[in-house]
Design an enzyme around this catalytic site. Structure first.
Site, mmCIF file in Angstrom:
data_model
loop_
_atom_site.group_PDB
_atom_site.id
_atom_site.type_symbol
_atom_site.label_atom_id
_atom_site.label_comp_id
_atom_site.label_asym_id
_atom_site.label_seq_id
_atom_site.Cartn_x
_atom_site.Cartn_y
_atom_site.Cartn_z
ATOM 1 N N ALA A 22 0.809 -1.225 0.000
ATOM 2 C CA ALA A 22 0.000 0.000 0.000
ATOM 3 C C ALA A 22 0.838 1.270 0.000
ATOM 4 O O ALA A 22 0.317 2.364 -0.218
ATOM 5 C CB ALA A 22 -0.929 0.000 1.212
ATOM 6 N N ARG A 27 10.823 7.322 -1.234
ATOM 7 C CA ARG A 27 12.248 7.392 -1.585
ATOM 8 C C ARG A 27 12.507 7.264 -3.079
ATOM 9 O O ARG A 27 13.579 7.565 -3.564
ATOM 10 C CB ARG A 27 13.010 6.297 -0.810
ATOM 11 C CG ARG A 27 13.169 6.595 0.657
ATOM 12 C CD ARG A 27 13.531 5.364 1.475
ATOM 13 N NE ARG A 27 12.364 4.544 1.793
ATOM 14 C CZ ARG A 27 12.394 3.449 2.554
ATOM 15 N NH1 ARG A 27 13.539 3.031 3.049
ATOM 16 N NH2 ARG A 27 11.298 2.766 2.802
ATOM 17 N N LYS A 34 5.013 2.617 -5.747
ATOM 18 C CA LYS A 34 6.280 1.868 -5.669
ATOM 19 C C LYS A 34 6.188 0.454 -6.218
ATOM 20 O O LYS A 34 7.033 0.028 -7.018
ATOM 21 C CB LYS A 34 6.725 1.839 -4.205
ATOM 22 C CG LYS A 34 7.700 0.738 -3.864
ATOM 23 C CD LYS A 34 8.668 1.154 -2.826
ATOM 24 C CE LYS A 34 8.448 0.548 -1.505
ATOM 25 N NZ LYS A 34 9.467 0.883 -0.531
ATOM 26 N N GLY A 114 5.747 -6.230 -0.496
ATOM 27 C CA GLY A 114 5.478 -6.096 -1.934
ATOM 28 C C GLY A 114 6.612 -5.458 -2.704
ATOM 29 O O GLY A 114 6.613 -5.452 -3.933
ATOM 30 N N ASP A 115 7.614 -4.934 -1.997
ATOM 31 C CA ASP A 115 8.727 -4.279 -2.692
ATOM 32 C C ASP A 115 10.001 -5.115 -2.650
ATOM 33 O O ASP A 115 11.078 -4.620 -2.965
ATOM 34 C CB ASP A 115 8.980 -2.883 -2.092
ATOM 35 C CG ASP A 115 9.445 -2.940 -0.648
ATOM 36 O OD1 ASP A 115 9.327 -4.002 -0.011
ATOM 37 O OD2 ASP A 115 9.933 -1.904 -0.152
ATOM 38 N N LYS A 366 2.628 -4.340 -40.578
ATOM 39 C CA LYS A 366 1.627 -4.214 -39.508
ATOM 40 C C LYS A 366 0.428 -5.046 -39.899
ATOM 41 O O LYS A 366 -0.069 -4.905 -41.013
ATOM 42 C CB LYS A 366 1.219 -2.752 -39.337
ATOM 43 C CG LYS A 366 0.354 -2.512 -38.140
ATOM 44 C CD LYS A 366 -0.721 -1.479 -38.355
ATOM 45 C CE LYS A 366 -1.875 -2.031 -39.150
ATOM 46 N NZ LYS A 366 -2.988 -1.105 -39.328
ATOM 47 N N SER A 420 8.720 -3.627 -58.527
ATOM 48 C CA SER A 420 9.205 -2.607 -57.581
ATOM 49 C C SER A 420 8.350 -1.347 -57.623
ATOM 50 O O SER A 420 7.785 -0.995 -58.661
ATOM 51 C CB SER A 420 10.645 -2.235 -57.940
ATOM 52 O OG SER A 420 11.456 -3.362 -57.737
ATOM 53 N N ALA A 438 6.218 -2.858 -62.514
ATOM 54 C CA ALA A 438 6.911 -1.932 -61.618
ATOM 55 C C ALA A 438 6.270 -0.552 -61.672
ATOM 56 O O ALA A 438 5.743 -0.139 -62.702
ATOM 57 C CB ALA A 438 8.376 -1.841 -62.009
HETATM 58 C C1 UD1 Z 1 10.743 -2.623 6.435
HETATM 59 C C2 UD1 Z 1 10.941 -3.012 7.897
HETATM 60 C C3 UD1 Z 1 12.438 -3.210 8.153
HETATM 61 C C4 UD1 Z 1 12.991 -4.249 7.214
HETATM 62 C C5 UD1 Z 1 12.700 -3.879 5.761
HETATM 63 C C6 UD1 Z 1 13.061 -5.025 4.833
HETATM 64 C C7 UD1 Z 1 9.119 -1.870 9.090
HETATM 65 C C8 UD1 Z 1 8.747 -0.769 9.992
HETATM 66 N N1 UD1 Z 1 10.417 -1.963 8.752
HETATM 67 O O1 UD1 Z 1 11.371 -1.360 6.240
HETATM 68 O O2 UD1 Z 1 12.622 -3.650 9.486
HETATM 69 O O3 UD1 Z 1 14.388 -4.381 7.404
HETATM 70 O O4 UD1 Z 1 11.277 -3.627 5.577
HETATM 71 O O5 UD1 Z 1 12.860 -4.702 3.492
HETATM 72 O O6 UD1 Z 1 8.243 -2.651 8.710
HETATM 73 N N2 UD1 Z 1 3.479 -0.625 3.348
HETATM 74 C C9 UD1 Z 1 2.104 -0.727 3.403
HETATM 75 N N3 UD1 Z 1 1.408 0.142 4.196
HETATM 76 C C10 UD1 Z 1 2.032 1.101 4.939
HETATM 77 C C11 UD1 Z 1 3.439 1.188 4.889
HETATM 78 C C12 UD1 Z 1 4.140 0.306 4.084
HETATM 79 O O7 UD1 Z 1 1.498 -1.567 2.744
HETATM 80 O O8 UD1 Z 1 1.329 1.836 5.616
HETATM 81 C C13 UD1 Z 1 4.211 -1.548 2.463
HETATM 82 C C14 UD1 Z 1 5.122 -0.865 1.465
HETATM 83 O O9 UD1 Z 1 4.421 -0.590 0.255
HETATM 84 C C15 UD1 Z 1 6.230 -1.885 1.254
HETATM 85 C C16 UD1 Z 1 6.257 -2.664 2.579
HETATM 86 O O10 UD1 Z 1 5.056 -2.338 3.251
HETATM 87 O O11 UD1 Z 1 5.922 -2.763 0.200
HETATM 88 C C17 UD1 Z 1 7.454 -2.283 3.443
HETATM 89 O O12 UD1 Z 1 7.411 -0.890 3.702
HETATM 90 P P1 UD1 Z 1 8.688 0.039 3.580
HETATM 91 O O13 UD1 Z 1 8.287 1.429 3.864
HETATM 92 O O14 UD1 Z 1 9.381 -0.242 2.312
HETATM 93 O O15 UD1 Z 1 9.559 -0.506 4.791
HETATM 94 P P2 UD1 Z 1 11.145 -0.450 4.952
HETATM 95 O O16 UD1 Z 1 11.539 0.922 5.317
HETATM 96 O O17 UD1 Z 1 11.797 -1.060 3.779
HETATM 97 CA CA CA Z 2 11.110 -1.660 1.748
#
Ligand code: UD1
Ligand code: CA
Length: 476
Positions: A22, A27, A34, A114-115, A366, A420, A438
Site C-alpha cells: 500500500a 524514496r 512503488k 510487496g517491494d 503491420k 518494384s 513496376a
Molecule cells: C521494512 C521493515 C524493516 C525491514 C525492511 C526489509 C518496518 C517498519 N520496517 O522497512 O525492518 O528491514 O522492511 O525490506 O516494517 N506498506 C504498506 N502500508 C504502509 C506502509 C508500508 O502496505 O502503511 C508496504 C510498502 O508498500 C512496502 C512494505 O510495506 O511494500 C514495506 O514498507 P517500507 O516502507 O518499504 O519498509 P522499509 O523501510 O523497507
Molecule cells: Ca522496503
C-alpha cells in the site's frame, strides 16, 4: 501463560499470505506507486505474487493496497489474488491491522513485502514450516548483510538463541546496535490468534509516528508469546527496492540470473551483461543471442535461432531456426520457422511471417500475413495485408491501407509477382499468379494470371536537353 495457537493435530494449518503493497514509495521520488515499478520486466508486486501463489491458492493471498489502489489492483487482478484496502498508510503494522477481518478464518498468515521481489516460493515454504515446527506466535525471516544500513536489526535474546527480543529500525539504532549485521528481511509468519489478540498494542512512539509491524516482536514478548528468527542463507532473496539505485541493482541481478538459467538450458548469450532479457521470456536450446539484444515481455523464441545485435523483440513468438539480422524491432508478431528477418525490419503487432519467408531491409509490417516462402526484401510498407505463398514483393512496394478515415485490406494471392515501387490502394485483390508491373498504382482488383500496369507511358523528347542548353528555350 498464553500460548501461540497450536494447530489442530489432524489438519494442516489454514494459511493465508498477506502482501504489504500500500505504500507510496517516497524514496523513489515517483508519481507511480512503488510496487508498480518494474524489475526484470514486470512490477515488483507481480514477482512477489508469482512466488506467493505457488505456496497458497490465489484466493488466500491478500494484497494490501492503498496508494493508487485502483492502478495497483488493475495491474495484478489477473492473478486472481484477493485485495484489502488500506485507505491511509500509517505503517506496516497498520497495514496488517487493516487485514484483520480477512485473516480471521486462518491459523497462520505469512506476511511478505510487496517491494522485495526476489523472494522464492521455497523460502516462503521454509519460513512457514519453521514457524509451525517452533510453535511460535511470530517468526521473522532474517539475513546477514555486509552493509545492513536501512534495514531493521535483530536483537536476539542471547547470542545462540533462536528467540528474538526486538527489531530496531534504522533511525532508532544505538551506536552499538548499528554494528548488528543480522537484519529483518521484511517477511514474517504469524499465528493469527496471538497476532490479532495483540496487534492493538502497537504504538506510534517512533521517529516516523507510524505503526511498525516490526514492533510486534516486542509486543508479543510482553504478552509472553514466542518470537523466533529463521535465518536465510541467501541475503540476495530479501533485497528491497526502496530507491532507484536499489531497483536498478535488483533488475540487474534478476537479468543476470535469467541469462545464467538460459545458458544452463543450452542458449548461447554473448556478452550477457549487454542483453536485457525479461523474466518470463522462453528461449530454446542452440539459439544464439548476440550482444546488445533486448527480449521482452512474453516472448518465446525457438531452438537454433540466431538473434543478431541491436534487436528489440517484445511479446512475440519466433519459431525454430529463424535468423533475425541486426537492428530489428519485433513487437507482438509471430515468425514461423526458418524465416529471415532484417536487417532493420520493423514487425508491428499482428504480423505473422510464414515458414521460410523473408522480410528484409527497411521493411515495415503491420497486421500482415505473409505466406510460406514469400519475400519482401527491401524498403516496403505492408499494412493490413494478406499475402499468400511464394509471393515476391518488389522493392519500394506500399500497401495504401488508410484512406484518411478507415483502414482497408490488401489481398495478394499465391505466386504473385509485385514489381518494384508498386502502390496497392486498398481495398484491392491481386489474383493468383498475377504480375503487377513496376511503379504501378493498382486501384482495381487484378484477375488471376494476368499482368496489371497502372502507370503513365514513357515519352522521350529527342534533343530536348541539347536545345535547352544552347538556346535556353524548350518546346514543351
Ligand atoms: C521494512 C521493515 C524493516 C525491514 C525492511 C526489509 C518496518 C517498519 N520496517 O522497512 O525492518 O528491514 O522492511 O525490506 O516494517 N506498506 C504498506 N502500508 C504502509 C506502509 C508500508 O502496505 O502503511 C508496504 C510498502 O508498500 C512496502 C512494505 O510495506 O511494500 C514495506 O514498507 P517500507 O516502507 O518499504 O519498509 P522499509 O523501510 O523497507
Ligand atoms: Ca522496503
Amino acid at each position: 501463560m498464553p500460548t501461540a495457537k497450536v494447530n489442530h493435530p489432524n489438519r494442516a494449518p489454514r494459511t493465508a499470505i498477506a502482501i504489504m503493497a500500500a505504500g507510496k514509495g517516497t524514496r523513489l521520488k515517483s508519481k507511480h506507486p512503488k510496487v508498480l515499478h518494474e524489475v526484470g520486466g514486470k512490477p515488483l508486486l507481480a514477482h512477489v505474487i508469482a512466488a506467493a501463489i505457488k505456496v497458497a491458492p490465489a484466493k488466500d493471498v491478500f494484497a494490501i493496497i492503498g496508494h493508487e489502489a485502483d492502478r495497483v489492483r488493475e495491474s495484478v487482478a489477473h492473478t486472481g489474488v484477493s485485495f484489502v484496502l488500506q485507505k491511509e498508510q500509517r505503517g506496516t503494522g497498520h497495514a496488517l491491522m487493516t487485514a484483520r477481518e480477512a485473516l480471521k478464518p486462518y491459523d497462520v498468515v505469512i506476511v511478505l513485502s510487496g517491494d522485495a521481489p526476489l523472494i522464492t516460493s521455497s523460502t516462503i515454504e521454509k519460513l512457514r514450516d519453521f514457524h509451525t515446527s517452533r510453535k511460535a506466535a511470530m517468526t521473522l525471516l532474517t539475513a546477514r548483510m555486509e552493509n545492513p544500513t536501512g534495514y531493521g536489526r535483530i536483537i536476539r535474546k542471547g547470542a545462540k538463541k533462536e528467540e528474538v527480543q526486538a527489531i530496531v529500525e534504522q533511525n532508532s539504532l544505538s551506536a552499538a546496535q548499528k554494528k548488528i549485521r543480522e537484519v529483518n528481511a521484511g517477511f514474517y509468519a504469524f499465528s493469527v490468534a496471538p497476532l490479532l489478540r495483540n496487534i492493538e498494542n502497537l504504538s506510534t512512539d517512533n521517529p516516523h509516528h507510524e505503526l511498525y509491524l516490526t514492533d510486534m516482536a516486542e509486543v508479543l514478548n510482553k504478552a509472553k508469546e514466542r518470537v523466533v528468527a529463521f535465518p536465510t542463507g541467501d541475503a540476495y532473496e530479501v533485497l528491497g527496492g526502496n530507491t532507484r539505485g536499489e531497483l536498478v541493482d535488483i533488475d540487474r541481478r534478476i537479468r543476470t540470473a535469467k541469462c545464467q538459467r538460459l545458458m544452463a538450458a543450452g542458449v548461447t548469450i554473448f556478452y550477457p551483461e549487454t542483453c536485457v532479457i525479461d523474466s518470463d521470456v522462453e528461449i530454446g536450446a542452440d539459439t544464439t543471442i548476440e550482444p546488445f539484444v533486448q527480449i521482452l515481455g512474453a516472448t518465446h523464441i525457438g531452438s537454433d535461432c540466431r538473434i543478431r545485435s541491436y534487436g528489440v523483440i517484445s511479446n512475440s513468438k519466433i519459431g525454430d531456426g529463424v535468423l533475425v539480422r541486426p537492428g530489428c524491432v519485433i513487437d507482438g508478431a509471430r515468425v514461423d520457422k526458418t524465416a529471415v528477418i532484417g536487417p532493420y525490419a520493423h514487425l508491428r503487432p499482428g504480423s505473422e511471417i510464414g515458414e521460410g519467408a523473408h522480410v528484409g531491409n527497411f521493411v515495415e509490417a503491420k497486421n500482415l500475413r505473409l505466406g510460406k516462402g514469400s519475400k519482401a526484401d527491401h524498403l516496403t510498407y505492408l499494412g493490413d495485408a494478406e499475402i499468400g505463398e511464394g509471393v515476391n514483393v518488389g522493392a519500394g512496394t506500399i500497401t495504401c491501407n488508410y484512406d484518411g478515415v478507415n483502414k482497408h485490406k490488401t489481398v495478394i494471392e499465391d505466386g504473385v509477382f509485385i514489381g518494384s515501387d508498386a502502390t496497392l490502394v486498398a481495398p484491392v485483390r491481386v489474383g493468383k499468379g498475377a504480375y503487377v508491373g513496376a511503379a504501378s498504382c493498382i486501384t482495381d482488383d487484378v484477375p488471376a494470371d494476368s499482368l496489371a500496369l497502372g502507370r503513365a507511358r514513357q515519352i522521350v523528347k529527342q534533343g530536348w536537353t541539347k536545345s535547352k542548353r544552347s538556346t535556353g528555350k524548350t518546346s514543351q
